[in-house]
Each structure stands twice: as C-alpha cells, then as structure tokens.
Design an enzyme around this catalytic site. Structure first.
Site, PDB file in Angstrom:
ATOM      1  N   GLY A  61       0.811  -1.209   0.000  1.00  0.00           N
ATOM      2  CA  GLY A  61       0.000   0.000   0.000  1.00  0.00           C
ATOM      3  C   GLY A  61       0.845   1.260   0.000  1.00  0.00           C
ATOM      4  O   GLY A  61       2.083   1.208   0.005  1.00  0.00           O
TER       5      GLY A  61
ATOM      6  N   ALA B 154      -5.393  -2.180   5.154  1.00  0.00           N
ATOM      7  CA  ALA B 154      -6.793  -1.775   5.325  1.00  0.00           C
ATOM      8  C   ALA B 154      -7.525  -1.933   4.000  1.00  0.00           C
ATOM      9  O   ALA B 154      -6.914  -1.890   2.931  1.00  0.00           O
ATOM     10  CB  ALA B 154      -6.890  -0.321   5.792  1.00  0.00           C
TER      11      ALA B 154
ATOM     12  N   TRP C 175      -6.668  11.793   3.978  1.00  0.00           N
ATOM     13  CA  TRP C 175      -6.387  12.150   2.580  1.00  0.00           C
ATOM     14  C   TRP C 175      -4.954  11.783   2.174  1.00  0.00           C
ATOM     15  O   TRP C 175      -4.188  12.613   1.683  1.00  0.00           O
ATOM     16  CB  TRP C 175      -6.637  13.636   2.345  1.00  0.00           C
ATOM     17  CG  TRP C 175      -8.059  14.053   2.457  1.00  0.00           C
ATOM     18  CD1 TRP C 175      -9.037  13.444   3.177  1.00  0.00           C
ATOM     19  CD2 TRP C 175      -8.664  15.191   1.832  1.00  0.00           C
ATOM     20  NE1 TRP C 175     -10.224  14.123   3.044  1.00  0.00           N
ATOM     21  CE2 TRP C 175     -10.024  15.198   2.229  1.00  0.00           C
ATOM     22  CE3 TRP C 175      -8.189  16.203   1.005  1.00  0.00           C
ATOM     23  CZ2 TRP C 175     -10.919  16.182   1.807  1.00  0.00           C
ATOM     24  CZ3 TRP C 175      -9.077  17.188   0.597  1.00  0.00           C
ATOM     25  CH2 TRP C 175     -10.419  17.175   0.977  1.00  0.00           C
TER      26      TRP C 175
ATOM     27  N   ILE D 118      -3.654 -11.654   7.307  1.00  0.00           N
ATOM     28  CA  ILE D 118      -3.944 -11.147   8.649  1.00  0.00           C
ATOM     29  C   ILE D 118      -5.371 -11.467   9.086  1.00  0.00           C
ATOM     30  O   ILE D 118      -5.717 -11.252  10.257  1.00  0.00           O
ATOM     31  CB  ILE D 118      -3.678  -9.636   8.745  1.00  0.00           C
ATOM     32  CG1 ILE D 118      -4.518  -8.848   7.740  1.00  0.00           C
ATOM     33  CG2 ILE D 118      -2.194  -9.348   8.563  1.00  0.00           C
ATOM     34  CD1 ILE D 118      -4.385  -7.331   7.888  1.00  0.00           C
TER      35      ILE D 118
ATOM     36  N   TYR E 143     -17.059   1.904   5.380  1.00  0.00           N
ATOM     37  CA  TYR E 143     -15.614   2.054   5.583  1.00  0.00           C
ATOM     38  C   TYR E 143     -15.313   2.681   6.937  1.00  0.00           C
ATOM     39  O   TYR E 143     -14.527   2.148   7.731  1.00  0.00           O
ATOM     40  CB  TYR E 143     -15.009   2.899   4.460  1.00  0.00           C
ATOM     41  CG  TYR E 143     -13.575   3.302   4.723  1.00  0.00           C
ATOM     42  CD1 TYR E 143     -12.564   2.349   4.745  1.00  0.00           C
ATOM     43  CD2 TYR E 143     -13.239   4.637   4.961  1.00  0.00           C
ATOM     44  CE1 TYR E 143     -11.238   2.718   5.009  1.00  0.00           C
ATOM     45  CE2 TYR E 143     -11.929   5.012   5.211  1.00  0.00           C
ATOM     46  CZ  TYR E 143     -10.937   4.051   5.234  1.00  0.00           C
ATOM     47  OH  TYR E 143      -9.640   4.419   5.494  1.00  0.00           O
TER      48      TYR E 143
END
Length: 223
Positions: free
Chosen positions: A11, A62, A153, A39, A128
């Site tokens: 990520g 995530a 952001w 995970i 989310y």
C-alpha cells in the site's frame, strides 16, 4: 535489533516505510502482504508474530475503497475489524506494541469547522468508516500496548490516490468535475512514515498508549 512487522506492504504507507528503511538503523523490518501473511487468519498471525519475535506490529493494511465498501461489507469487516483484532491479540500475547493506522472517516460526515480532537466521539456514516471504528475499538479492548494514529487524505507516488487520479485526468481530459464541499488535510505518506518511525524510536513514547492524529498542515477542498 528490534523486529517490526509491517502489514500492507504494497500500500501507499507500506511502500513509503519501505522507501525509508535505510534511515531506520537498529530495526529489522518484516514487510508482509496477502501472499506472505493473511492477517484475517488468526492462527497464522499468532504463529508469525511468535516465531519472528516481533516487538512492534505496524498495521498499514486496510480495505480503503470507500465507495466499494458499501458493496463488499463482509470483506471490509474482515480486513478493517477482524484482522485488527487478530493483530492486537497476537501482539498482546508476546508483549509487542501495536501501531495501528486509522482514519478521519471514524468521525463521519458532520460539518466540522475545527480540527477534531483524538478523544472526540465520532459517528461514522459509511461502511468504511464504521469498520475502521470497529478496528479501533478492538485494539482498545484487547489490552495490548498501542498507538492508534488517525490520518487523512493520504497521497504518495505509490498505488491509487486522489492526487494521482487528478493528475491523470487533467492530462487526458479537456474538463474535470470535482466536488468542492468536502475539505480536509492531504497527508504525504512519506511524512506519515517518518512520524511512525519517531513513535517507535523516541523514548518519550515508551509505555505510552493512546490515540493521536497526524496530518500535514493546511486545509483544502477536493476541488
């Protein structure tokens, strides 16, 4: 040498941490993704943390596709809620500290006109935000040593983000429509990586548990 497990290696934040590892002397970083450590698998996480003598669990993984989360609630719950519990329980079992990255979406879409405090109560309005809030609550109830770090952001050279999308659109489209009524503080993932390193390397954070907010300075709208 202290061992640091970094989840979500592919990520934005995971890649940014990896890009800085030469600046992190004295730490052995173990970068994992879905291919090397699931995970969502409780026993696999416990085994990995134990066998590798992990001192820090840095959770950068995530489910972040905000719009798609409404369609894929089960997957979002497993990654943002259940997997966080797995990591926290494994860390607690070996005395490791969890650095869990969360989001401003835990506050929902209320018209905030001043920065939110870490102890401020949020009311997430989407799947989310709700799943990220559940993940935080799991960490709080497990009893492990933790730092929950909320950011906003996020952008970087890696992966998908709003900044890269706009650069591509403005280079290929004669006109672009963007919402102007959503404001926030864009945060460079490389700077967030530096902040996390400061947390694990600075003695003032030893034994310290809590929720913190980190973003770059300035406020802007998507437009």
């Amino acid at each position: 040498m202290k061992t640091v497990l970094v989840t979500g290696a592919n990520g934005q934040l995971g890649n940014s941490i990896h890009a800085r590892i030469s600046q992190y002397p004295g730490y052995n970083f173990l970068f994992t993704d879905i291919d090397t450590l699931d995970i969502c698998d409780k026993e696999a996480v416990r085994k990995y943390v134990l066998e590798n003598d992990v001192q820090y669990v840095m959770n950068c993984a995530a489910y972040t596709a905000v719009d798609k989360a409404e369609e894929h609630e089960d997957l979002c719950m497993r990654i943002n809620r259940d997997a966080v519990r797995n990591l926290g329980e494994a860390a607690h079992a070996v005395g490791a500290k969890v650095i869990h990255v969360s989001t401003d979406y835990v506050f929902g879409q209320e018209p905030y006109i001043t920065p939110c405090n870490p102890d401020q109560k949020g009311t997430p309005t989407g799947i989310y935000g709700a799943t990220k809030k559940y993940g935080e609550e799991n960490i709080l109830t497990i009893g492990c040593e933790y730092i929950i770090l909320r950011t906003a952001w996020l952008y970087s050279e890696f992966g998908k983000n709003f900044c890269k999308t706009m650069l591509n659109l403005t280079a290929t489209k004669p006109a672009v429509k963007v919402v102007f009524d959503q404001c926030g503080t864009p945060t460079y993932a490389y700077d967030l990586a530096a902040a996390i390193y400061d947390i694990i390397s600075n003695r003032k954070y030893e034994g310290n548990t809590g929720i913190y907010h980190y973003s770059n300075e300035g406020v802007t709208s998507w437009y």
